[in-house]
Design an enzyme around this catalytic site. Sequence first.
Site, PDB file in Angstrom:
ATOM      1  N   LYS A 147      24.572  86.271 -33.636  1.00  0.00           N
ATOM      2  CA  LYS A 147      23.927  85.844 -32.392  1.00  0.00           C
ATOM      3  C   LYS A 147      24.236  86.811 -31.246  1.00  0.00           C
ATOM      4  CE  LYS A 147      23.842  80.889 -33.447  1.00  0.00           C
ATOM      5  NZ  LYS A 147      24.324  79.549 -33.054  1.00  0.00           N
ATOM      6  N   CYS A 167      28.723  82.250 -29.994  1.00  0.00           N
ATOM      7  CA  CYS A 167      29.604  81.280 -30.658  1.00  0.00           C
ATOM      8  C   CYS A 167      28.814  80.486 -31.687  1.00  0.00           C
ATOM      9  CB  CYS A 167      30.187  80.273 -29.654  1.00  0.00           C
ATOM     10  SG  CYS A 167      31.306  80.976 -28.437  1.00  0.00           S
ATOM     11  N   ASP A 168      29.513  80.024 -32.702  1.00  0.00           N
ATOM     12  CA  ASP A 168      28.907  79.099 -33.645  1.00  0.00           C
ATOM     13  C   ASP A 168      29.997  78.249 -34.286  1.00  0.00           C
ATOM     14  OD1 ASP A 168      27.454  78.194 -36.333  1.00  0.00           O
ATOM     15  OD2 ASP A 168      25.957  78.803 -34.872  1.00  0.00           O
ATOM     16  N   SER A 169      29.688  76.980 -34.495  1.00  0.00           N
ATOM     17  CA  SER A 169      30.672  76.048 -35.043  1.00  0.00           C
ATOM     18  C   SER A 169      30.200  75.426 -36.345  1.00  0.00           C
ATOM     19  CB  SER A 169      30.949  74.916 -34.036  1.00  0.00           C
ATOM     20  OG  SER A 169      31.426  75.410 -32.806  1.00  0.00           O
TER      21      SER A 169
END
Length: 204
Positions: free
Chosen positions: A56, A74-76
């Site tokens: 991203k 960010c990624d979760s």
Amino acid sequence: MTDQPRRLILASQSPARLNLLRQAGLDPEVVVSGVDEDAVTAPTPAELALALAEAKASVVAARPEVSGALVIGCDSVLELDGQALGKPGDAEEATARWKAMRGRTGTLQTGHCVWDTTARRHVSGTASTLVHFGDPTDEEIAAYVATGEPLYVAGAFTLDGRSAPFIDGIEGDHGNVIGLSLPLLRRLLTRLGIRITELWAPAE
């Protein structure tokens, strides 16, 4: 010298991440990457979260209109039984997910990537927080899923929303569960030679 902080871009459409940054004194613009998350794979949930964050941030950082900016991606994902659980596909999946999670502990993995488009450098890391789920009844799960909230968040839960009463506790950074670890962000910026205090928006 200028009193204006560096231009800051959040490569995420998450309102929770944007709110966390604003509460910490930052004022980022939002530029959504458009990355196909289903096309990104990795051997472990932690590595998947990191790969998604890097994808991203890299896509947005490559755009000419963001030249000179700092880009945060960010990624979760929720790790449970070694599996990476992102956003549930539908209400049925969200219901099954909650019935599997209740009374158990999962690990919320959030990948972070910061691109300095001026220096053409990036740094990244993953923050992990243990989440102890409560034991909501089938009726409570059905009511929660009916709100639609779990369909839009990794792991089908939020720490700052309607599912908060169903979370018994966490071990680690609460911001990481909401979507962004501010302590990790500070450390990543330091590796780029940037103090987070330099990015604070001017006081009104």
